[in-house]
Design an enzyme around this catalytic site. Structure first.
Site, PDB file in Angstrom:
ATOM      1  CG  ASN A  49     -22.117  57.214  20.335  1.00  0.00           C
ATOM      2  OD1 ASN A  49     -21.669  56.644  21.304  1.00  0.00           O
ATOM      3  ND2 ASN A  49     -23.188  57.983  20.400  1.00  0.00           N
ATOM      4  CD  GLU A  51     -23.778  62.415  19.818  1.00  0.00           C
ATOM      5  OE1 GLU A  51     -23.848  63.472  20.478  1.00  0.00           O
ATOM      6  OE2 GLU A  51     -24.687  61.553  19.795  1.00  0.00           O
ATOM      7  CB  CYS A  60     -22.436  54.540  14.224  1.00  0.00           C
ATOM      8  SG  CYS A  60     -23.963  55.359  13.758  1.00  0.00           S
ATOM      9  CD  GLU A  62     -23.333  50.213  15.494  1.00  0.00           C
ATOM     10  OE1 GLU A  62     -22.915  51.370  15.757  1.00  0.00           O
ATOM     11  OE2 GLU A  62     -24.538  49.939  15.401  1.00  0.00           O
ATOM     12  CB  CYS A 102     -28.029  53.131  12.013  1.00  0.00           C
ATOM     13  SG  CYS A 102     -26.388  53.424  11.315  1.00  0.00           S
ATOM     14  CB  CYS A 105     -23.878  50.493  11.620  1.00  0.00           C
ATOM     15  SG  CYS A 105     -23.148  52.010  12.260  1.00  0.00           S
TER      16      CYS A 105
HETATM   17  N1  THU Z   1     -25.609  55.492  16.991  1.00  0.00           N
HETATM   18  C1  THU Z   1     -24.614  54.551  16.940  1.00  0.00           C
HETATM   19  O1  THU Z   1     -23.504  54.764  17.452  1.00  0.00           O
HETATM   20  N2  THU Z   1     -24.880  53.375  16.298  1.00  0.00           N
HETATM   21  C2  THU Z   1     -26.066  53.053  15.719  1.00  0.00           C
HETATM   22  O2  THU Z   1     -26.176  52.011  15.085  1.00  0.00           O
HETATM   23  C3  THU Z   1     -27.221  53.952  15.887  1.00  0.00           C
HETATM   24  C4  THU Z   1     -26.922  55.305  16.413  1.00  0.00           C
HETATM   25  C5  THU Z   1     -25.335  56.767  17.677  1.00  0.00           C
HETATM   26  C6  THU Z   1     -25.204  57.955  16.747  1.00  0.00           C
HETATM   27  C7  THU Z   1     -25.542  59.120  17.670  1.00  0.00           C
HETATM   28  O3  THU Z   1     -24.353  59.574  18.278  1.00  0.00           O
HETATM   29  C8  THU Z   1     -26.451  58.513  18.713  1.00  0.00           C
HETATM   30  O4  THU Z   1     -26.386  57.111  18.564  1.00  0.00           O
HETATM   31  C9  THU Z   1     -27.906  58.955  18.603  1.00  0.00           C
HETATM   32  O5  THU Z   1     -28.377  58.735  17.306  1.00  0.00           O
END
Ligand code: THU
Length: 152
Positions: A49, A51, A60, A62, A102, A105
């Site tokens: 991920n 941010e 994310c 994925e 999520c 994704c």
């Molecule tokens: N996140 C992902 O990288 N993939 C997911 O499927 C769920 C959430 C990350 C986004 C964010 O940087 C952190 O998890 C907290 O939500």
């Protein structure tokens, strides 16, 4: 791709996802997510991920991994994915509960899965890599809208 989950292959993919998670850029949540894509030729491509100070722009793990294979012209080569998430304790990813992709994704994975003509395995693992739930993508995103609905 075989129909059965291979424990050895799954373990290696989870290890690759845990390694990728250590390189996440997650200064806001502190939650590191790693994704490892297994391609049909056995190659592994990872993502983590990314941010942003404008939180809604976060990418994310994925999504980052799928973008990498798409940019290489290999969005149609996907076989399996492992996802892990947790917090860092030094260099080690921790956390005991499996992390599931999520909703956004799942849709992005469906694009690659349909183009790969494969109902891909999705291995959802805890940060420590010990707890794993494995699904077919169609279980996580039933009746998906995808390329097939656009005639592709
Ligand atoms: N996140 C992902 O990288 N993939 C997911 O499927 C769920 C959430 C990350 C986004 C964010 O940087 C952190 O998890 C907290 O939500």
């Amino acid at each position: 791709m075989s129909d059965a989950v291979s424990d050895a292959a799954r373990g290696a993919l989870i290890a690759a996802a845990r390694d990728a998670a250590t390189r996440a850029y997650a200064p806001y949540s502190g939650f590191h997510v790693g994704a490892a894509l297994l391609l049909k030729n056995g190659e592994v491509v990872t993502g983590a991920n990314v941010e942003n100070a404008s939180h809604g722009l976060t990418l994310c793990a994925e999504t980052v991994a799928v973008a990498r294979i798409a940019n290489e012209g290999r969005i149609g080569d996907l076989a399996e994915i492992a996802i892990v998430g947790g917090r860092l304790d030094g260099d080690a990813l921790t956390g005991g509960a499996p992390v599931h992709p999520c909703g956004r994704c799942r849709q992005i994975l469906n694009e690659a899965a349909e183009r790969s003509r494969t109902d891909i395995w999705v291995h959802c693992a805890s940060g420590d890599g010990q707890a794993v739930n494995s699904y077919r993508l169609s279980e996580l995103l039933p009746a998906a809208f995808g390329p097939k609905d656009m005639g592709l």
